[in-house]
Design a protein around this motif. Structure first.
Motif, PDB file in Angstrom:
ATOM      1  N   VAL A  37       9.107  12.017   5.358  1.00 45.60           N
ATOM      2  CA  VAL A  37      10.051  10.959   5.741  1.00 45.60           C
ATOM      3  C   VAL A  37       9.455  10.089   6.838  1.00 45.60           C
ATOM      4  CG1 VAL A  37      12.304  10.515   6.799  1.00 45.60           C
ATOM      5  CG2 VAL A  37      12.081  12.230   4.987  1.00 45.60           C
ATOM      6  N   ARG A  38       8.820  10.715   7.837  1.00 50.72           N
ATOM      7  CA  ARG A  38       8.219   9.956   8.928  1.00 50.72           C
ATOM      8  C   ARG A  38       7.126   9.033   8.417  1.00 50.72           C
ATOM      9  NH1 ARG A  38       8.263   6.689  13.038  1.00 50.72           N
ATOM     10  NH2 ARG A  38       9.321   7.845  14.620  1.00 50.72           N
ATOM     11  N   GLY A  39       6.496   9.416   7.309  1.00 43.74           N
ATOM     12  CA  GLY A  39       5.413   8.607   6.758  1.00 43.74           C
ATOM     13  C   GLY A  39       5.870   7.390   5.981  1.00 43.74           C
ATOM     14  N   VAL A  40       7.192   7.290   5.719  1.00 44.34           N
ATOM     15  CA  VAL A  40       7.683   6.147   4.939  1.00 44.34           C
ATOM     16  C   VAL A  40       8.781   5.361   5.650  1.00 44.34           C
ATOM     17  CG1 VAL A  40       7.055   7.226   2.746  1.00 44.34           C
ATOM     18  CG2 VAL A  40       9.379   7.544   3.650  1.00 44.34           C
ATOM     19  N   VAL A  41       9.271   5.879   6.774  1.00 49.91           N
ATOM     20  CA  VAL A  41      10.338   5.196   7.514  1.00 49.91           C
ATOM     21  C   VAL A  41       9.851   4.859   8.915  1.00 49.91           C
ATOM     22  CG1 VAL A  41      12.708   5.315   8.390  1.00 49.91           C
ATOM     23  CG2 VAL A  41      12.139   6.387   6.192  1.00 49.91           C
ATOM     24  N   LEU A  42      10.163   3.662   9.357  1.00 47.45           N
ATOM     25  CA  LEU A  42       9.875   3.172  10.704  1.00 47.45           C
ATOM     26  C   LEU A  42      11.199   2.857  11.377  1.00 47.45           C
ATOM     27  CD1 LEU A  42       8.014   1.648  12.886  1.00 47.45           C
ATOM     28  CD2 LEU A  42       8.421  -0.386  11.455  1.00 47.45           C
ATOM     29  N   HIS A  43      11.407   3.359  12.601  1.00 47.36           N
ATOM     30  CA  HIS A  43      12.595   2.924  13.339  1.00 47.36           C
ATOM     31  C   HIS A  43      12.353   1.484  13.790  1.00 47.36           C
ATOM     32  CE1 HIS A  43      15.904   2.580  16.097  1.00 47.36           C
ATOM     33  NE2 HIS A  43      16.311   3.822  15.794  1.00 47.36           N
ATOM     34  N   ASP A  73      14.337   1.825  -3.732  1.00 48.16           N
ATOM     35  CA  ASP A  73      13.973   0.547  -4.340  1.00 48.16           C
ATOM     36  C   ASP A  73      12.914  -0.151  -3.494  1.00 48.16           C
ATOM     37  OD1 ASP A  73      15.544   0.482  -6.626  1.00 48.16           O
ATOM     38  OD2 ASP A  73      17.228  -0.502  -5.638  1.00 48.16           O
ATOM     39  N   ARG A  74      13.128  -0.098  -2.189  1.00 45.90           N
ATOM     40  CA  ARG A  74      12.220  -0.768  -1.259  1.00 45.90           C
ATOM     41  C   ARG A  74      10.882  -0.029  -1.151  1.00 45.90           C
ATOM     42  NH1 ARG A  74       8.879  -1.943   1.867  1.00 45.90           N
ATOM     43  NH2 ARG A  74       8.990  -3.066   3.857  1.00 45.90           N
ATOM     44  N   LEU A  75      10.918   1.304  -1.206  1.00 45.26           N
ATOM     45  CA  LEU A  75       9.716   2.098  -0.989  1.00 45.26           C
ATOM     46  C   LEU A  75       8.830   2.207  -2.232  1.00 45.26           C
ATOM     47  CD1 LEU A  75      11.168   4.962   1.233  1.00 45.26           C
ATOM     48  CD2 LEU A  75       9.588   3.152   1.941  1.00 45.26           C
ATOM     49  N   GLY A  76       9.412   2.080  -3.402  1.00 46.41           N
ATOM     50  CA  GLY A  76       8.608   2.154  -4.608  1.00 46.41           C
ATOM     51  C   GLY A  76       8.688   3.482  -5.317  1.00 46.41           C
ATOM     52  N   ALA A  77       7.690   3.755  -6.136  1.00 46.13           N
ATOM     53  CA  ALA A  77       7.772   4.871  -7.082  1.00 46.13           C
ATOM     54  C   ALA A  77       7.596   6.235  -6.450  1.00 46.13           C
ATOM     55  CB  ALA A  77       6.729   4.680  -8.187  1.00 46.13           C
ATOM     56  N   ASP A  78       6.993   6.306  -5.274  1.00 49.15           N
ATOM     57  CA  ASP A  78       6.777   7.614  -4.673  1.00 49.15           C
ATOM     58  C   ASP A  78       6.951   7.520  -3.163  1.00 49.15           C
ATOM     59  OD1 ASP A  78       4.221   7.008  -3.295  1.00 49.15           O
ATOM     60  OD2 ASP A  78       3.409   6.876  -5.319  1.00 49.15           O
ATOM     61  N   LEU A  79       6.881   8.679  -2.522  1.00 49.18           N
ATOM     62  CA  LEU A  79       7.072   8.755  -1.079  1.00 49.18           C
ATOM     63  C   LEU A  79       5.774   9.101  -0.374  1.00 49.18           C
ATOM     64  CD1 LEU A  79      10.559  10.529  -0.939  1.00 49.18           C
ATOM     65  CD2 LEU A  79      10.044   8.127  -0.559  1.00 49.18           C
ATOM     66  N   ALA A  80       4.675   8.577  -0.880  1.00 46.16           N
ATOM     67  CA  ALA A  80       3.386   8.776  -0.222  1.00 46.16           C
ATOM     68  C   ALA A  80       3.371   8.032   1.105  1.00 46.16           C
ATOM     69  CB  ALA A  80       2.257   8.268  -1.120  1.00 46.16           C
ATOM     70  N   ALA A  81       2.748   8.636   2.125  1.00 48.28           N
ATOM     71  CA  ALA A  81       2.638   7.993   3.434  1.00 48.28           C
ATOM     72  C   ALA A  81       1.937   6.648   3.288  1.00 48.28           C
ATOM     73  CB  ALA A  81       1.868   8.895   4.395  1.00 48.28           C
ATOM     74  N   ARG A  82       2.382   5.692   4.103  1.00 50.78           N
ATOM     75  CA  ARG A  82       1.839   4.352   4.001  1.00 50.78           C
ATOM     76  C   ARG A  82       1.643   3.739   5.379  1.00 50.78           C
ATOM     77  NH1 ARG A  82       6.262   3.013   0.099  1.00 50.78           N
ATOM     78  NH2 ARG A  82       5.718   5.186  -0.287  1.00 50.78           N
ATOM     79  N   VAL A  84       2.110   1.522   8.692  1.00 49.53           N
ATOM     80  CA  VAL A  84       3.364   1.230   9.381  1.00 49.53           C
ATOM     81  C   VAL A  84       4.048  -0.033   8.863  1.00 49.53           C
ATOM     82  CG1 VAL A  84       4.359   0.620  11.630  1.00 49.53           C
ATOM     83  CG2 VAL A  84       2.733   2.520  11.447  1.00 49.53           C
ATOM     84  N   PRO A  85       3.349  -1.145   8.671  1.00 52.94           N
ATOM     85  CA  PRO A  85       4.048  -2.362   8.223  1.00 52.94           C
ATOM     86  C   PRO A  85       4.700  -2.233   6.852  1.00 52.94           C
ATOM     87  CG  PRO A  85       1.889  -2.906   9.135  1.00 52.94           C
ATOM     88  CD  PRO A  85       1.923  -1.420   8.967  1.00 52.94           C
ATOM     89  N   GLU A  86       4.292  -1.238   6.071  1.00 54.24           N
ATOM     90  CA  GLU A  86       4.841  -1.063   4.721  1.00 54.24           C
ATOM     91  C   GLU A  86       5.971  -0.036   4.669  1.00 54.24           C
ATOM     92  OE1 GLU A  86       1.666  -0.236   1.999  1.00 54.24           O
ATOM     93  OE2 GLU A  86       0.377  -1.783   2.870  1.00 54.24           O
ATOM     94  N   ARG A  87       6.327   0.524   5.809  1.00 53.99           N
ATOM     95  CA  ARG A  87       7.405   1.510   5.834  1.00 53.99           C
ATOM     96  C   ARG A  87       8.766   0.824   5.842  1.00 53.99           C
ATOM     97  NH1 ARG A  87       4.817   5.542  10.506  1.00 53.99           N
ATOM     98  NH2 ARG A  87       2.855   5.903   9.367  1.00 53.99           N
ATOM     99  N   PHE A  88       9.780   1.564   5.437  1.00 54.49           N
ATOM    100  CA  PHE A  88      11.153   1.065   5.483  1.00 54.49           C
ATOM    101  C   PHE A  88      11.577   0.937   6.941  1.00 54.49           C
ATOM    102  CE2 PHE A  88      15.723   1.746   5.725  1.00 54.49           C
ATOM    103  CZ  PHE A  88      16.205   0.858   4.765  1.00 54.49           C
ATOM    104  N   ALA A  89      12.080  -0.212   7.325  1.00 52.06           N
ATOM    105  CA  ALA A  89      12.481  -0.456   8.716  1.00 52.06           C
ATOM    106  C   ALA A  89      13.959  -0.117   8.881  1.00 52.06           C
ATOM    107  CB  ALA A  89      12.216  -1.908   9.107  1.00 52.06           C
ATOM    108  N   GLY A  90      14.224   1.091   9.378  1.00 50.52           N
ATOM    109  CA  GLY A  90      15.600   1.543   9.509  1.00 50.52           C
ATOM    110  C   GLY A  90      15.928   1.997  10.908  1.00 50.52           C
ATOM    111  N   THR A  91      16.825   2.967  10.984  1.00 46.45           N
ATOM    112  CA  THR A  91      17.235   3.575  12.246  1.00 46.45           C
ATOM    113  C   THR A  91      17.216   5.087  12.071  1.00 46.45           C
ATOM    114  OG1 THR A  91      19.597   3.678  11.717  1.00 46.45           O
ATOM    115  CG2 THR A  91      18.769   1.605  12.689  1.00 46.45           C
ATOM    116  N   CYS A  92      17.663   5.793  13.098  1.00 43.80           N
ATOM    117  CA  CYS A  92      17.747   7.255  13.009  1.00 43.80           C
ATOM    118  C   CYS A  92      18.578   7.692  11.814  1.00 43.80           C
ATOM    119  CB  CYS A  92      18.310   7.828  14.302  1.00 43.80           C
ATOM    120  SG  CYS A  92      19.913   7.143  14.801  1.00 43.80           S
ATOM    121  N   ARG A  93      19.561   6.876  11.472  1.00 44.74           N
ATOM    122  CA  ARG A  93      20.416   7.195  10.324  1.00 44.74           C
ATOM    123  C   ARG A  93      19.599   7.271   9.041  1.00 44.74           C
ATOM    124  NH1 ARG A  93      21.988   4.564   5.220  1.00 44.74           N
ATOM    125  NH2 ARG A  93      24.097   5.294   4.748  1.00 44.74           N
TER     126      ARG A  93
END
Length: 280
Positions: A37-43, A73-82, A84-93
Motif C-alpha cells: 500500500v505504501r508503494g502505491v499511495v502518497l499522502h 482505476d487510477r492505479l491501473g492493473a496491478d499494485l506494483a510499487a511505483r 512517488v509522482p505516479e502514486r495515488f495522492a490521498g490521505t490516511c483514510r
C-alpha cells in the motif's frame, strides 16, 4: 451475525469490483501488504515536505475518491510499487481503505478505525485513520502510512504493525476521556491547520461508528449530528453520543454497533444503512 465473518466481507467501499485481479498474488501477510500500500499511495500533504513534489489541485482532489474500485482505476492493473509522482495522492483514510480491502480480499477480518494519533506532533492527537485486523486472539492496529521507511521520515518510534492503544485513540475513547476531563480537547484535531476541540472528536466518533458498520466515509463527510457544534448539543444528543462512544471505544460488539447505527437516523450516513450506501 458472526463478527469475524462480517469483517471478512467487503463493504461497498472496499469492494474492488472489476479490479479484483489487482489483488491476485499479493501476500496475506499484514507487514507485506502495508508495504504494498505504501508503494502505491502518497499522502497528499507529505508530497512537498518529504518528496519535493508540487501537486496540482487536480492531483490533491484524488483524495475525494470514495471507493476502492475507483482508486484502482487510477492505479491501473496491478499494485506494483511505483515512483512517488505516479502514486495515488490521498490521505490516511486511503492508506487504510486500500489495506483493509487487501486484507478482506485475502480472507483476513479487517476494519477501518477512525480516531487520533499521538505520534505525529508533540503533545497532540492528530485526526487519523488506521486499520484494525484480527490477529487470531484479538484486534491489532496497523498504520500503513508509516510503512516503507515513512516512520523514520515522520520521526515516529511507534511500531506501525502493532500501534499501541495509547498511541492511537479510537474516537470513542477520545470522546470519553475528553468528556471526563482526563484529556484536553484542545489537543485533538488537525494540528497543521489549527482545528481543535470537541467538535473534531464528535465528527470522528460518528465516522468510526459508520466504519464499524462497514460504511467507510471520507474524512470530511458531514451528516446527522456531525454539523451540530458540540456546545449546541442537547442533553439527549450528548447521551446518544456517549452511547456511541462506549461502542467505539470497545470496538463493538458488532450487534450493538449495528443496532444503534440502524435505529438512530442522526447517526446514519445518508442512503441505505443496510447496504452501506455512501454519501455519493
Amino acid at each position: 451475525m458472526d463478527e469475524l465473518d462480517f469483517y471478512r466481507r467487503h463493504s461497498p467501499v472496499t469492494d474492488p469490483g472489476a479490479h479484483r485481479a489487482a489483488f491476485a498474488g499479493l501476500p496475506a501477510d499484514v507487514a507485506e501488504l502495508a508495504e504494498v500500500v505504501r508503494g502505491v499511495v502518497l499522502h497528499r500533504d507529505e508530497a512537498k515536505w518529504r518528496f519535493g513534489l508540487d501537486l496540482t489541485e487536480a492531483r490533491r482532489d484524488e483524495a475525494n475518491t470514495r471507493h476502492t474500485a475507483a482508486i484502482l482505476d487510477r492505479l491501473g492493473a496491478d499494485l506494483a510499487a511505483r515512483p512517488v509522482p505516479e502514486r495515488f495522492a490521498g490521505t490516511c483514510r486511503d492508506f487504510s481503505v486500500l489495506l483493509c480491502a487487501a486484507l478482506r480480499e485475502a480472507g483476513v477480518p479487517a476494519r477501518v478505525r477512525v480516531g487520533f494519533a499521538g505520534y505525529f506532533a508533540p503533545d497532540f492527537f492528530d485526526d487519523h485513520w488506521v486499520v484494525e485486523w484480527w490477529h487470531g486472539d484479538g484486534w491489532r492496529l496497523v498504520d500503513a502510512q508509516l510503512a516503507g521507511g515513512a516512520r523514520a521520515a515522520y520521526g515516529s518510534a511507534v511500531d506501525h504493525l502493532d500501534v499501541p492503544r495509547d498511541g492511537f485513540l479510537v474516537a470513542g475513547r477520545a470522546w470519553q476521556e475528553c468528556r471526563a476531563g482526563d484529556r484536553d480537547p484542545g489537543t485533538f484535531g488537525v494540528h497543521s491547520v489549527g482545528l481543535t476541540g470537541m467538535w473534531e472528536v464528535q465528527g470522528n466518533l460518528l465516522r468510526d461508528l459508520a466504519a464499524l458498520n462497514g460504511v467507510e466515509v471520507l474524512p470530511w463527510d458531514n451528516w446527522g449530528l456531525i454539523p451540530r457544534h458540540y456546545d449546541e448539543l442537547t442533553a439527549a444528543e450528548l447521551a446518544l453520543l456517549d452511547r456511541v462512544a462506549v461502542i467505539s471505544a470497545a470496538g463493538g460488539p458488532l450487534a450493538e454497533a449495528v443496532e444503534l447505527y440502524r435505529s438512530e437516523p442522526s447517526l446514519q450516513v445518508p442512503g441505505d444503512p443496510l447496504t452501506g450506501a455512501s454519501l455519493a
